[in-house]
Motif scaffolding. Structure first.
Motif, short mmCIF file in Angstrom:
data_model
loop_
_atom_site.label_atom_id
_atom_site.label_comp_id
_atom_site.label_asym_id
_atom_site.label_seq_id
_atom_site.Cartn_x
_atom_site.Cartn_y
_atom_site.Cartn_z
N GLY A 161 8.24 13.79 47.29
CA GLY A 161 9.37 12.95 46.91
C GLY A 161 9.38 12.56 45.44
O GLY A 161 9.23 13.39 44.56
N ARG A 176 14.31 17.60 43.30
CA ARG A 176 14.34 18.67 44.32
C ARG A 176 12.96 19.28 44.50
O ARG A 176 12.51 19.53 45.62
CB ARG A 176 15.36 19.73 43.91
CG ARG A 176 15.35 20.97 44.80
CD ARG A 176 15.77 20.66 46.24
NE ARG A 176 15.68 21.84 47.08
CZ ARG A 176 16.68 22.72 47.23
NH1 ARG A 176 17.82 22.54 46.58
NH2 ARG A 176 16.54 23.75 48.03
N ASP A 223 10.79 17.01 46.45
CA ASP A 223 11.12 17.09 47.88
C ASP A 223 10.55 18.36 48.50
O ASP A 223 10.03 18.34 49.62
CB ASP A 223 12.64 17.06 48.06
CG ASP A 223 13.25 15.70 47.70
OD1 ASP A 223 12.48 14.71 47.65
OD2 ASP A 223 14.47 15.65 47.44
#
Length: 242
Positions: A152, A144, A147
């Motif tokens: 990523g 997370r 992201d």
């Protein structure tokens, strides 16, 4: 010489090696306490629990200094971590005598610095307890965060690389590495003297986020807040496999 500590250990039939094993520190650290060095609070509490004596009997309250020592880098804020001079990181770790704590997702900027690894190794060899908390590469929180930063899976890869680079330190006595699966709001870099808290902001990598420098003598309450957070994550983390 801390005669009270030495006598309490003798009464409990414990050697410096025994106390060190119970507390997870180097015997040289315990010998420094016997010689008169005042332990870090969490170590004092552990010692009194082990020996069954009052803390005040071993370490009577001392008169506070009218002007507590403050480091040249104390109580300042850097707008971005990349603006923190390398000598600040080096001084943070090289000045540590009792403990070093690192709580990060990857901390690759330290792990990939051969000079910084050398400083950590030297402190460990002098009896400084070193605890390193890295993000579990398989943790959903690492994914997370990757992201959020727009990189990523690269963050998980950085965490794996950092673990690989930090791992040789774990062969030294007093160095422990664990993996955590915690949502981090700050990366923490602490010693018994100072704390550097690198804030985590949504959408920004840690390198571009602010760093707060806290002198523990000057701001003990603020420092203890971060220390408690570090201890919570440490207690819930799992040892890194060799």
């Amino acid at each position: 010489m801390n005669t009270a500590l030495r006598e309490a250990m003798a009464a409990a039939q414990l050697t410096d090696t025994d106390v060190a094993a119970h507390l997870g520190v180097d015997p040289k650290t315990v010998r420094r306490w016997i010689s008169g060095q005042r332990p870090y609070p969490r170590h004092r509490w552990a010692v009194v629990d082990l020996l069954g004596v009052a803390e005040a009997d071993l370490w009577p309250d001392e008169e506070p200094s009218p002007t507590p020592p403050v480091s040249p880098h104390a109580q300042r804020v850097y707008p971005h971590r990349w603006e923190v001079p390398r000598e600040v990181w080096r001084d943070l770790f090289s000045d540590a005598e009792e403990e070093i704590g690192i709580l990060v997702y990857s901390g690759l900027f330290l792990a990939d610095d051969a000079g910084m690894l050398k400083v950590l190794a030297e402190r460990a060899q002098h009896g400084t307890s070193i605890r390193i908390l890295l993000g579990d590469p398989d943790s959903p929180h690492v994914k997370r965060r990757g992201d959020d930063e727009g990189i990523g899976d690269a963050l998980a890869s950085r965490a794996r690389n950092a673990l690989f680079l930090f791992r040789p330190l774990s062969d030294l006595e007093g160095v422990k590495i664990r993996l955590h699966s915690t949502v981090l709001y700050s990366s923490l870099f602490l010693t018994e003297k100072r704390i550097l808290a690198n804030q985590h902001l949504p959408g920004l990598p840690a390198a571009k986020s602010p760093v707060v420098v806290i002198d523990r003598a000057a701001s003990p309450d603020m420092a203890d807040t971060y220390v408690r957070s570090f201890e919570l994550v440490w207690n819930e983390a799992k040892p890194a496999r060799h």
